[in-house]
Scaffold this active site. Sequence first.
Site, PDB file in Angstrom:
ATOM      1  N   HIS A   1       0.810  -1.219   0.000  1.00 56.88           N
ATOM      2  CA  HIS A   1       0.000   0.000   0.000  1.00 56.88           C
ATOM      3  C   HIS A   1       0.838   1.262   0.000  1.00 56.88           C
ATOM      4  O   HIS A   1       0.322   2.347  -0.239  1.00 56.88           O
ATOM      5  CB  HIS A   1      -0.973  -0.020   1.182  1.00 56.88           C
ATOM      6  CG  HIS A   1      -2.055  -1.053   1.022  1.00 56.88           C
ATOM      7  ND1 HIS A   1      -2.892  -1.420   2.044  1.00 56.88           N
ATOM      8  CD2 HIS A   1      -2.407  -1.812  -0.031  1.00 56.88           C
ATOM      9  CE1 HIS A   1      -3.724  -2.362   1.621  1.00 56.88           C
ATOM     10  NE2 HIS A   1      -3.446  -2.602   0.360  1.00 56.88           N
TER      11      HIS A   1
ATOM     12  N   LYS B   1     -15.858  -7.381  -6.153  1.00 60.56           N
ATOM     13  CA  LYS B   1     -15.137  -8.310  -7.032  1.00 60.56           C
ATOM     14  C   LYS B   1     -14.488  -9.419  -6.202  1.00 60.56           C
ATOM     15  O   LYS B   1     -14.501 -10.593  -6.581  1.00 60.56           O
ATOM     16  CB  LYS B   1     -14.076  -7.546  -7.818  1.00 60.56           C
ATOM     17  CG  LYS B   1     -13.461  -8.354  -8.939  1.00 60.56           C
ATOM     18  CD  LYS B   1     -12.612  -7.492  -9.827  1.00 60.56           C
ATOM     19  CE  LYS B   1     -12.091  -8.303 -11.008  1.00 60.56           C
ATOM     20  NZ  LYS B   1     -11.307  -7.518 -11.939  1.00 60.56           N
TER      21      LYS B   1
ATOM     22  N   GLU C   1       2.430 -34.427  -0.544  1.00 65.07           N
ATOM     23  CA  GLU C   1       1.184 -33.960  -1.141  1.00 65.07           C
ATOM     24  C   GLU C   1       1.473 -33.274  -2.474  1.00 65.07           C
ATOM     25  O   GLU C   1       2.600 -32.837  -2.733  1.00 65.07           O
ATOM     26  CB  GLU C   1       0.471 -32.979  -0.202  1.00 65.07           C
ATOM     27  CG  GLU C   1      -0.177 -33.664   0.992  1.00 65.07           C
ATOM     28  CD  GLU C   1      -1.413 -34.446   0.593  1.00 65.07           C
ATOM     29  OE1 GLU C   1      -1.277 -35.634   0.245  1.00 65.07           O
ATOM     30  OE2 GLU C   1      -2.526 -33.887   0.614  1.00 65.07           O
TER      31      GLU C   1
END
Lengths: 82, 386
Positions: free
Chosen positions: B202, B228, B272
Amino acid sequence: MGPEFGRLAYVRHIITYSLSPFEQRPFAKYFSVGLPNLWRRFRGQVLRVGPLFMAGYALYLWAIEEEQRLKRKNPADYVNDE
Amino acid sequence: MTHQLRKSHPIIKLINRSLIDLPTPSNISAWWNFGSLLGLTLLIQILTGFFLMMHFSSSDTLAFSSVSYTSREVWFGWLIRNLHTNGASLFFMFIFLHIGRGLYYTSYLHESTWNIGVIMLLLLMATAFMGYVLPWGQMSFWGATVITNLLSATPYVGSTVVPWIWGGPSVDNATLTRFTALHFLLPFALLASLITHLIFLHERGSFNPLGISPNADKIPFHPYFTMKDALGAALAASSLLILALYLPALLGDPENFTPANSMITPTHIKPEWYFLFAYAILRSIPNKLGGVLAMFSSILVLFLMPALHTAKQQPMSMRPMSQLLFWALTLDFLLLTWIGGQPVNPPYILIGQTASLFYFIIILILMPMAGLLENKMVEPTYVTPK
């Protein structure tokens, strides 16, 4: 923290017009313009993405068959056995 | 001017500046949704993990049956567990797409934000690795054994460090209890990193697909991007629920339904799906230390991305050669993921080694070269300031 509205950029001689959302159709030209535009965007990218992934898929299929073949004995080696 | 609490209250104004009045480029696409989705997934993982932890016993004699008890006897325990395990898969899917966005649109030029992001990836991988050990199934135990053993390849200190990490001569109860503690702790380190990641982001504002300064055309985050992101969240929640309710074991390994047994080694030990690309790179080098270094390098190479950027045009939108290489890298990543799940037999060995080599060649050599070539091909009239 970071630029805020009013301190973002100084621009001159830019005029923007807009319609109120209450005075326009919400999904104007969604299909009539949207679908041809989707086709245009697809055509622009497909030759950069498609051939690579097709080659990758062909490699995947070949590798599975090749691994299976390498696990098996070759019948031709035993054709003259009694 | 009327008094606006959201702008004046010391705490609320922080939320206002990040989520409501934040100036955001009007043209950021769906690829920019994954940041908020990652935050949402972290929240889901912390909440579901917290509820699972209420019923989990971190002793090697009780862990497996406590997870079984949670799934069978606790109200909606099965759902909480399914959400947590599949939430982890979703977390990795989103982070890979988020990083892909970063590579394509050269978001790594926000160096501080990018570096914290890579640290977050490492934290996530550590958290997920330790979390998988907790159910104490066969794959939990043997996956932990294989991966922790790799550290013994470290010169001089390796053979000392590994038992220290284990808490004993092998993966056992002590390992499980400390992994439980770390698995609980690290997500909060991830949360703190997330806040730091956003603070740095930011400072300059989000990038956008065009790669030119969007300051002349910014819109407030609320309502445009709250809406959105809400749509993205709804789609993500749907995918998570489809997995958790209809296909809970799709991405898992059947071996983990068997309690851990140090006397029986599974035929195919593999992690995994989200770690398979790294596993393929690890196994592609016959030397143990070499494999470990290559595996860690495959993640740490991301820190080099800002230095490897040579193109004057920022994103890849108008750089066809770089686009081709980006998709080649994506294909390579998918091939590595596939190979990582296969046994070490021909022709998978050669494919894995070639794909591992190409992973580094594309990132370290071909992409910078493509950037330089594209600079020569096009004379840009606008150069994005760094």
